[in-house]
Enzyme design. Sequence first.
Site, PDB file in Angstrom:
ATOM      1  N   GLU A   1      -1.531  15.674  -4.978  1.00  0.00           N
ATOM      2  CA  GLU A   1      -0.110  15.734  -5.368  1.00  0.00           C
ATOM      3  C   GLU A   1      -0.007  16.198  -6.808  1.00  0.00           C
ATOM      4  OE1 GLU A   1       1.736  11.956  -4.510  1.00  0.00           O
ATOM      5  OE2 GLU A   1       1.052  11.977  -2.439  1.00  0.00           O
TER       6      GLU A   1
ATOM      7  N   HIS B   1       6.795  12.563  -2.198  1.00  0.00           N
ATOM      8  CA  HIS B   1       6.436  11.192  -2.609  1.00  0.00           C
ATOM      9  C   HIS B   1       7.659  10.457  -3.198  1.00  0.00           C
ATOM     10  CE1 HIS B   1       2.901   8.455  -3.943  1.00  0.00           C
ATOM     11  NE2 HIS B   1       3.988   7.748  -3.675  1.00  0.00           N
TER      12      HIS B   1
ATOM     13  N   ARG C   1      -0.650   6.632   1.559  1.00  0.00           N
ATOM     14  CA  ARG C   1      -1.309   7.525   0.602  1.00  0.00           C
ATOM     15  C   ARG C   1      -1.899   8.685   1.409  1.00  0.00           C
ATOM     16  NH1 ARG C   1       1.305   5.502  -2.765  1.00  0.00           N
ATOM     17  NH2 ARG C   1       0.661   4.357  -4.618  1.00  0.00           N
TER      18      ARG C   1
HETATM   19  P1  NAP Z   1       0.722  -4.651   1.513  1.00  0.00           P
HETATM   20  O1  NAP Z   1       1.752  -5.682   1.734  1.00  0.00           O
HETATM   21  O2  NAP Z   1      -0.522  -5.007   0.782  1.00  0.00           O
HETATM   22  O3  NAP Z   1       0.340  -4.050   2.957  1.00  0.00           O
HETATM   23  C1  NAP Z   1      -0.755  -3.255   3.227  1.00  0.00           C
HETATM   24  C2  NAP Z   1      -1.257  -3.634   4.620  1.00  0.00           C
HETATM   25  O4  NAP Z   1      -2.271  -2.680   5.015  1.00  0.00           O
HETATM   26  C3  NAP Z   1      -1.873  -5.004   4.677  1.00  0.00           C
HETATM   27  O5  NAP Z   1      -1.209  -5.742   5.664  1.00  0.00           O
HETATM   28  C4  NAP Z   1      -3.349  -4.751   5.066  1.00  0.00           C
HETATM   29  O6  NAP Z   1      -3.738  -5.764   5.963  1.00  0.00           O
HETATM   30  C5  NAP Z   1      -3.259  -3.374   5.735  1.00  0.00           C
HETATM   31  N1  NAP Z   1      -4.517  -2.633   5.661  1.00  0.00           N
HETATM   32  C6  NAP Z   1      -5.246  -2.340   4.547  1.00  0.00           C
HETATM   33  N2  NAP Z   1      -6.328  -1.638   4.879  1.00  0.00           N
HETATM   34  C7  NAP Z   1      -6.283  -1.459   6.219  1.00  0.00           C
HETATM   35  C8  NAP Z   1      -7.138  -0.815   7.154  1.00  0.00           C
HETATM   36  N3  NAP Z   1      -8.263  -0.200   6.775  1.00  0.00           N
HETATM   37  N4  NAP Z   1      -6.777  -0.840   8.457  1.00  0.00           N
HETATM   38  C9  NAP Z   1      -5.667  -1.454   8.861  1.00  0.00           C
HETATM   39  N5  NAP Z   1      -4.816  -2.096   8.041  1.00  0.00           N
HETATM   40  C10 NAP Z   1      -5.139  -2.103   6.714  1.00  0.00           C
HETATM   41  O7  NAP Z   1       1.322  -3.406   0.755  1.00  0.00           O
HETATM   42  P2  NAP Z   1       2.803  -2.806   0.853  1.00  0.00           P
HETATM   43  O8  NAP Z   1       3.636  -3.333  -0.241  1.00  0.00           O
HETATM   44  O9  NAP Z   1       3.289  -2.909   2.248  1.00  0.00           O
HETATM   45  O10 NAP Z   1       2.456  -1.271   0.478  1.00  0.00           O
HETATM   46  C11 NAP Z   1       1.554  -0.536   1.279  1.00  0.00           C
HETATM   47  C12 NAP Z   1       1.204   0.772   0.604  1.00  0.00           C
HETATM   48  O11 NAP Z   1       2.285   1.695   0.716  1.00  0.00           O
HETATM   49  C13 NAP Z   1       0.954   0.688  -0.917  1.00  0.00           C
HETATM   50  O12 NAP Z   1      -0.347   0.259  -1.210  1.00  0.00           O
HETATM   51  C14 NAP Z   1       1.203   2.121  -1.378  1.00  0.00           C
HETATM   52  O13 NAP Z   1       0.004   2.844  -1.376  1.00  0.00           O
HETATM   53  C15 NAP Z   1       2.150   2.678  -0.316  1.00  0.00           C
HETATM   54  N6  NAP Z   1       3.500   2.927  -0.863  1.00  0.00           N
HETATM   55  C16 NAP Z   1       3.974   4.208  -0.870  1.00  0.00           C
HETATM   56  C17 NAP Z   1       5.240   4.467  -1.375  1.00  0.00           C
HETATM   57  C18 NAP Z   1       5.790   5.860  -1.377  1.00  0.00           C
HETATM   58  O14 NAP Z   1       6.538   6.195  -2.293  1.00  0.00           O
HETATM   59  N7  NAP Z   1       5.495   6.668  -0.389  1.00  0.00           N
HETATM   60  C19 NAP Z   1       6.026   3.417  -1.895  1.00  0.00           C
HETATM   61  C20 NAP Z   1       5.512   2.131  -1.876  1.00  0.00           C
HETATM   62  C21 NAP Z   1       4.245   1.888  -1.354  1.00  0.00           C
HETATM   63  P3  NAP Z   1      -5.283  -6.182   6.176  1.00  0.00           P
HETATM   64  O15 NAP Z   1      -5.811  -6.503   4.823  1.00  0.00           O
HETATM   65  O16 NAP Z   1      -5.218  -7.310   7.133  1.00  0.00           O
HETATM   66  O17 NAP Z   1      -5.943  -4.990   6.777  1.00  0.00           O
END
Ligand code: NAP
Length: 321
Positions: free
Chosen positions: A266, A284, A237
Site C-alpha cells: 500500500e 484502506h 491486512r
Molecule cells: P481482534 O478482536 O483481535 O480479532 C482478530 C481475530 O482473528 C481473533 O478473534 C483471532 O482469534 C482471529 N485470528 C487471528 N489469527 C487467526 C488465524 N490464523 N486463523 C483464524 N483466525 C485468526 O481484532 P479486531 O479489532 O477485530 O481487528 C482485526 C484486524 O482488522 C486488525 O488486526 C487489523 O489488522 C484489521 N483492521 C483493518 C481496518 C481497515 O481499515 N481495513 C480497520 C480496523 C482493523 P484466534 O486468536 O482465536 O485465532
Amino acid sequence: MKQKVVVFSQIDPDIQEKLEQRYQVVCLQPKLGDVNEQLLTHVQDAEGMIGAGRWLNRHNLATANRLKIISSVSVGYDNYELDYLNEKQIYLAHTPHVLTETTADLAFCLLMSAARKVPYLDQWTKQGQWQRTVGEAQFGVDVFGKTLGIIGLGHIGAAIARRGFYGFNMNILYHNRHEKPELAQSLRAEYCTLSQLLQRSDFVVIAVDLNAESKSLIAAAELAQMQPHAVLVNIARGSVIDEQTLIDALKARQIFAAGLDVYQKEPLKESELFKLENVVTLPHVGSATAATRKKMAELAYQNLVDALEGKVPRYVVNPQF
Ligand code: NAP
C-alpha cells in the site's frame, strides 16, 4: 523541559494542538526527503511517538534511547517490530473498539458492492450504456438469507456477523484458531475448519489480525475450495491473501467477485486488479469516518499521555514487554 514527541503521520488537528500544548512536537515530513533519516535524527531524544501506517523497526528506531511509547492510531499493529520494542522496553499501544462498528460497516459495504456489482454498474450507467433493460452481465448475486463465513470472529468479525445475522437473515459460519462458544451462541454461528467454511460460504469475509499464522492464509488451494458464485471480502491486512493468486482466480471467474480494502503493498498502484470488473478496490478506509478517526486519535493521545506520565497505557499491546 517539555518531553519530546514525534508525530509520524498526519493526525487529527485538535489532537495535534493538544500535543503541541503539552510536549515538544516534531512531525515527520515525507516532502522534505527520506523519512527513515528524519526518524533516526528525531527519535534520538524523543520519549513518545504517535501516528499510523509506518513501518517502525530496529533499523529506523536504532537511535531511540529514551523512547517510552509508540502510540499507534490503529487497532492493527503488524507494522511494528514488537520483539524489538519488547527488548527495548518500549510500550506499544493501539486503539481497539472505537473503530469496530465503522470497519464492520465498510466490510458490509464491500460485500454488498461486490455482490451487486455497484461500482461496475455505476460506471456503466454514467457511460450511457443503459439503453433499454439490463442483461445477465449486469446481474449480481443475492445476499439475504445466504451463508456468511467469517475468518476471524474477533471484535470486527463479530460486528460483521451481527450485520449479516440480524440485518440479512444470514447463516453464520466462523473460523478462528480458538472456538468462541459464547459469542457464537448469540449469533447461532457454527464453528468450522477453514476448508469447511470456504466450501460452504456464499460470502467469505476476512477479519483476522495479521500474524505468522494468518500470513497467506488464503492462497491457491483455499480459493479453489470456494464456490463459483462466492464473494471474498478482505478488510484485515493484504498479506492474509496471496494477491496474485486472487487476481488469477478473479480473471478465471473461479469466484464471483472480491471486495478489498487492503493490499500486500500500500498504497496500491498499477495493479492488475484495476483492470478487473469483478473486484471492488478501496484505499484502506475501514475506519475512515471523521467521527471514528477522531475517537481513534483521542484514544491514541490518551495512551501516549498515560505512558509519558509513567502509567501503563490503557490499550497497551505489551504490558509486561
Ligand atoms: P481482534 O478482536 O483481535 O480479532 C482478530 C481475530 O482473528 C481473533 O478473534 C483471532 O482469534 C482471529 N485470528 C487471528 N489469527 C487467526 C488465524 N490464523 N486463523 C483464524 N483466525 C485468526 O481484532 P479486531 O479489532 O477485530 O481487528 C482485526 C484486524 O482488522 C486488525 O488486526 C487489523 O489488522 C484489521 N483492521 C483493518 C481496518 C481497515 O481499515 N481495513 C480497520 C480496523 C482493523 P484466534 O486468536 O482465536 O485465532
